[in-house]
Scaffold this motif. Structure first.
Motif, PDB file in Angstrom:
ATOM      1  N   ALA A  21     -10.039   1.770 -14.089  1.00  0.00           N
ATOM      2  CA  ALA A  21     -10.264   0.321 -14.004  1.00  0.00           C
ATOM      3  C   ALA A  21     -11.737  -0.014 -14.222  1.00  0.00           C
ATOM      4  CB  ALA A  21      -9.798  -0.195 -12.642  1.00  0.00           C
ATOM      5  N   ILE A  22     -12.623   0.820 -13.701  1.00  0.00           N
ATOM      6  CA  ILE A  22     -14.063   0.593 -13.872  1.00  0.00           C
ATOM      7  C   ILE A  22     -14.447   0.737 -15.342  1.00  0.00           C
ATOM      8  CG2 ILE A  22     -16.349   1.560 -13.377  1.00  0.00           C
ATOM      9  CD1 ILE A  22     -15.178   2.233 -10.538  1.00  0.00           C
ATOM     10  N   SER A  23     -13.898   1.753 -16.010  1.00  0.00           N
ATOM     11  CA  SER A  23     -14.228   1.964 -17.427  1.00  0.00           C
ATOM     12  C   SER A  23     -13.738   0.805 -18.290  1.00  0.00           C
ATOM     13  CB  SER A  23     -13.629   3.283 -17.920  1.00  0.00           C
ATOM     14  OG  SER A  23     -12.226   3.216 -17.981  1.00  0.00           O
ATOM     15  N   GLU A  24     -12.654   0.167 -17.863  1.00  0.00           N
ATOM     16  CA  GLU A  24     -12.102  -0.948 -18.635  1.00  0.00           C
ATOM     17  C   GLU A  24     -12.892  -2.245 -18.446  1.00  0.00           C
ATOM     18  OE1 GLU A  24      -8.019  -1.048 -17.454  1.00  0.00           O
ATOM     19  OE2 GLU A  24      -7.466   0.695 -18.681  1.00  0.00           O
ATOM     20  N   LEU A  25     -13.783  -2.276 -17.445  1.00  0.00           N
ATOM     21  CA  LEU A  25     -14.620  -3.463 -17.250  1.00  0.00           C
ATOM     22  C   LEU A  25     -15.565  -3.682 -18.422  1.00  0.00           C
ATOM     23  CD1 LEU A  25     -15.730  -3.263 -13.497  1.00  0.00           C
ATOM     24  CD2 LEU A  25     -14.118  -4.894 -14.513  1.00  0.00           C
ATOM     25  N   LYS A  26     -16.074  -2.570 -18.970  1.00  0.00           N
ATOM     26  CA  LYS A  26     -17.032  -2.616 -20.082  1.00  0.00           C
ATOM     27  C   LYS A  26     -18.240  -3.502 -19.755  1.00  0.00           C
ATOM     28  CE  LYS A  26     -13.383  -1.864 -23.523  1.00  0.00           C
ATOM     29  NZ  LYS A  26     -13.461  -0.417 -23.409  1.00  0.00           N
ATOM     30  N   GLY A  27     -18.696  -3.407 -18.534  1.00  0.00           N
ATOM     31  CA  GLY A  27     -19.845  -4.201 -18.123  1.00  0.00           C
ATOM     32  C   GLY A  27     -19.792  -4.467 -16.633  1.00  0.00           C
ATOM     33  N   ALA A  28     -20.362  -5.583 -16.208  1.00  0.00           N
ATOM     34  CA  ALA A  28     -20.387  -5.923 -14.793  1.00  0.00           C
ATOM     35  C   ALA A  28     -19.035  -6.458 -14.347  1.00  0.00           C
ATOM     36  CB  ALA A  28     -21.480  -6.951 -14.526  1.00  0.00           C
ATOM     37  N   GLY A  29     -18.775  -6.324 -13.061  1.00  0.00           N
ATOM     38  CA  GLY A  29     -17.531  -6.863 -12.525  1.00  0.00           C
ATOM     39  C   GLY A  29     -17.169  -6.214 -11.208  1.00  0.00           C
ATOM     40  N   GLN A  30     -16.003  -6.566 -10.706  1.00  0.00           N
ATOM     41  CA  GLN A  30     -15.546  -6.020  -9.446  1.00  0.00           C
ATOM     42  C   GLN A  30     -14.163  -5.401  -9.607  1.00  0.00           C
ATOM     43  OE1 GLN A  30     -15.980  -9.503  -6.812  1.00  0.00           O
ATOM     44  NE2 GLN A  30     -17.563  -8.337  -5.729  1.00  0.00           N
ATOM     45  N   VAL A  31     -13.940  -4.320  -8.879  1.00  0.00           N
ATOM     46  CA  VAL A  31     -12.642  -3.653  -8.858  1.00  0.00           C
ATOM     47  C   VAL A  31     -12.197  -3.540  -7.403  1.00  0.00           C
ATOM     48  CG1 VAL A  31     -11.366  -1.539  -9.351  1.00  0.00           C
ATOM     49  CG2 VAL A  31     -13.072  -2.358 -10.977  1.00  0.00           C
ATOM     50  N   GLU A  32     -11.024  -4.095  -7.117  1.00  0.00           N
ATOM     51  CA  GLU A  32     -10.457  -4.021  -5.773  1.00  0.00           C
ATOM     52  C   GLU A  32      -9.328  -2.993  -5.788  1.00  0.00           C
ATOM     53  OE1 GLU A  32      -8.784  -7.373  -2.819  1.00  0.00           O
ATOM     54  OE2 GLU A  32      -7.410  -6.846  -4.451  1.00  0.00           O
ATOM     55  N   ILE A  33      -9.390  -2.028  -4.855  1.00  0.00           N
ATOM     56  CA  ILE A  33      -8.361  -1.002  -4.767  1.00  0.00           C
ATOM     57  C   ILE A  33      -7.684  -1.087  -3.408  1.00  0.00           C
ATOM     58  CG2 ILE A  33      -7.829   1.462  -5.028  1.00  0.00           C
ATOM     59  CD1 ILE A  33     -11.257   0.501  -6.001  1.00  0.00           C
ATOM     60  N   LEU A  34      -6.363  -1.192  -3.407  1.00  0.00           N
ATOM     61  CA  LEU A  34      -5.589  -1.174  -2.168  1.00  0.00           C
ATOM     62  C   LEU A  34      -5.030   0.232  -1.974  1.00  0.00           C
ATOM     63  CD1 LEU A  34      -3.590  -4.535  -2.396  1.00  0.00           C
ATOM     64  CD2 LEU A  34      -5.700  -4.081  -1.116  1.00  0.00           C
ATOM     65  N   VAL A  35      -5.255   0.805  -0.786  1.00  0.00           N
ATOM     66  CA  VAL A  35      -4.764   2.151  -0.480  1.00  0.00           C
ATOM     67  C   VAL A  35      -4.136   2.147   0.909  1.00  0.00           C
ATOM     68  CG1 VAL A  35      -6.480   3.248  -1.968  1.00  0.00           C
ATOM     69  CG2 VAL A  35      -7.020   2.870   0.432  1.00  0.00           C
ATOM     70  N   ASP A  36      -3.497   3.280   1.257  1.00  0.00           N
ATOM     71  CA  ASP A  36      -2.755   3.283   2.523  1.00  0.00           C
ATOM     72  C   ASP A  36      -3.209   4.308   3.548  1.00  0.00           C
ATOM     73  OD1 ASP A  36      -1.857   5.589   1.354  1.00  0.00           O
ATOM     74  OD2 ASP A  36       0.194   4.882   1.025  1.00  0.00           O
ATOM     75  N   ASN A  37      -4.369   4.964   3.300  1.00  0.00           N
ATOM     76  CA  ASN A  37      -4.866   5.872   4.337  1.00  0.00           C
ATOM     77  C   ASN A  37      -6.377   6.050   4.245  1.00  0.00           C
ATOM     78  OD1 ASN A  37      -5.497   8.672   2.974  1.00  0.00           O
ATOM     79  ND2 ASN A  37      -3.581   7.961   2.034  1.00  0.00           N
ATOM     80  N   GLU A  38      -6.967   6.460   5.342  1.00  0.00           N
ATOM     81  CA  GLU A  38      -8.429   6.533   5.450  1.00  0.00           C
ATOM     82  C   GLU A  38      -9.037   7.631   4.586  1.00  0.00           C
ATOM     83  OE1 GLU A  38      -9.973   6.582   9.391  1.00  0.00           O
ATOM     84  OE2 GLU A  38      -8.662   4.978  10.095  1.00  0.00           O
ATOM     85  N   ILE A  39      -8.286   8.714   4.347  1.00  0.00           N
ATOM     86  CA  ILE A  39      -8.806   9.799   3.519  1.00  0.00           C
ATOM     87  C   ILE A  39      -9.094   9.295   2.106  1.00  0.00           C
ATOM     88  CG2 ILE A  39      -8.321  12.064   2.518  1.00  0.00           C
ATOM     89  CD1 ILE A  39      -8.832  12.103   5.534  1.00  0.00           C
ATOM     90  N   VAL A  40      -8.187   8.492   1.575  1.00  0.00           N
ATOM     91  CA  VAL A  40      -8.394   7.931   0.239  1.00  0.00           C
ATOM     92  C   VAL A  40      -9.601   6.996   0.242  1.00  0.00           C
ATOM     93  CG1 VAL A  40      -7.384   6.563  -1.620  1.00  0.00           C
ATOM     94  CG2 VAL A  40      -5.951   8.133  -0.345  1.00  0.00           C
ATOM     95  N   VAL A  41      -9.748   6.208   1.311  1.00  0.00           N
ATOM     96  CA  VAL A  41     -10.924   5.328   1.440  1.00  0.00           C
ATOM     97  C   VAL A  41     -12.206   6.161   1.353  1.00  0.00           C
ATOM     98  CG1 VAL A  41     -12.200   3.760   2.954  1.00  0.00           C
ATOM     99  CG2 VAL A  41      -9.710   3.566   2.778  1.00  0.00           C
ATOM    100  N   GLN A  42     -12.233   7.287   2.079  1.00  0.00           N
ATOM    101  CA  GLN A  42     -13.413   8.167   2.065  1.00  0.00           C
ATOM    102  C   GLN A  42     -13.666   8.727   0.669  1.00  0.00           C
ATOM    103  OE1 GLN A  42     -12.991  11.125   5.179  1.00  0.00           O
ATOM    104  NE2 GLN A  42     -12.389   9.570   6.668  1.00  0.00           N
ATOM    105  N   ASN A  43     -12.586   9.127  -0.020  1.00  0.00           N
ATOM    106  CA  ASN A  43     -12.738   9.662  -1.374  1.00  0.00           C
ATOM    107  C   ASN A  43     -13.317   8.609  -2.322  1.00  0.00           C
ATOM    108  OD1 ASN A  43     -11.693  12.152  -0.647  1.00  0.00           O
ATOM    109  ND2 ASN A  43      -9.609  11.641  -1.260  1.00  0.00           N
ATOM    110  N   LEU A  44     -12.841   7.369  -2.201  1.00  0.00           N
ATOM    111  CA  LEU A  44     -13.314   6.296  -3.066  1.00  0.00           C
ATOM    112  C   LEU A  44     -14.768   5.929  -2.776  1.00  0.00           C
ATOM    113  CD1 LEU A  44     -10.135   4.025  -3.026  1.00  0.00           C
ATOM    114  CD2 LEU A  44     -11.062   5.190  -5.040  1.00  0.00           C
TER     115      LEU A  44
END
Length: 200
Positions: A21-44
């Motif tokens: 999703a970040i690569s598809e921005l091709k510039g400035a912007g925001q990416v919101e990611i919804l996840v379901d556990n804290e481990i994934v939050v830490q990885n992100l």
């Protein structure tokens, strides 16, 4: 803003989706990611720190988290000199000698190894060679759960090599579906000349 729903996705898929999703921005912007556990939050958030992105993370409800990346302006096209892309491979050799990863529950080990090979396909720098021997020989054969990922690596120039003695021992010689057959001399040569050897 780009929205990514990675709830229910196993590692490393949420990180892969975020990078895409970040690569598809091709510039400035925001990416919101919804996840379901804290481990994934830490990885992100760890990925954001490594890349220098601004980020925030919050718990929305039980079992649901929101991670927000804010990406700065990319350099203007005219400011970026045209250069040839370097070889995406490193002098790393990955040696896989079993059809599971780690010791413990067999099914978990198979799941982890499949995720490991998928994660390999998403690296900026790919290994030069992936060697398969003993129990790992079955992973390059018909019916393997990671065939598509191995074919992706091969298409990117990664050598996929499987021990011929091992294929013969397990009765899989005619079922090899990706890469080539190799021998112990070549395996030793690849390992001893590698700049880095990874054994998952």
């Amino acid at each position: 803003m780009t929205h990514v729903d990675a709830r229910g996705d196993a590692c490393p898929l949420p990180v892969v989706k975020a990078k895409r999703a970040i690569s598809e921005l091709k510039g400035a912007g925001q990416v919101e990611i919804l996840v379901d556990n804290e481990i994934v939050v830490q990885n992100l958030t760890k990925m954001a720190q490594q890349k220098g992105y601004q980020y925030s993370a919050e718990k929305l409800v039980e079992g649901e988290y929101r991670v927000l990346f804010t990406i700065g302006e990319a350099p203007a096209a005219e400011e970026t000199p045209a250069v040839c892309m370097p070889d995406a491979r490193t002098d790393t050799v990955v040696a896989i000698g079993a059809n599971t990863m780690g010791a413990g529950a067999e099914e978990l080990g198979k799941t982890l190894l499949k995720a490991f090979v998928f994660a390999l396909t998403q690296q900026d720098k790919l290994p030069k060679t992936v060697l398969f021997y003993n129990g790992g020989a079955s992973l390059t054969c018909e019916g393997s759960p990671m065939l598509e990922d191995l074919k992706t690596l091969e298409s990117e120039g990664v050598e996929i090599m499987t021990c011929g003695t091992c294929l013969n021992y397990y009765g899989l010689t005619e079922k090899l579906a990706v890469g080539s057959v190799t021998n112990m001399y070549a395996i030793v040569e690849k390992l001893t000349h590698a700049g880095n050897v990874v054994k998952p």
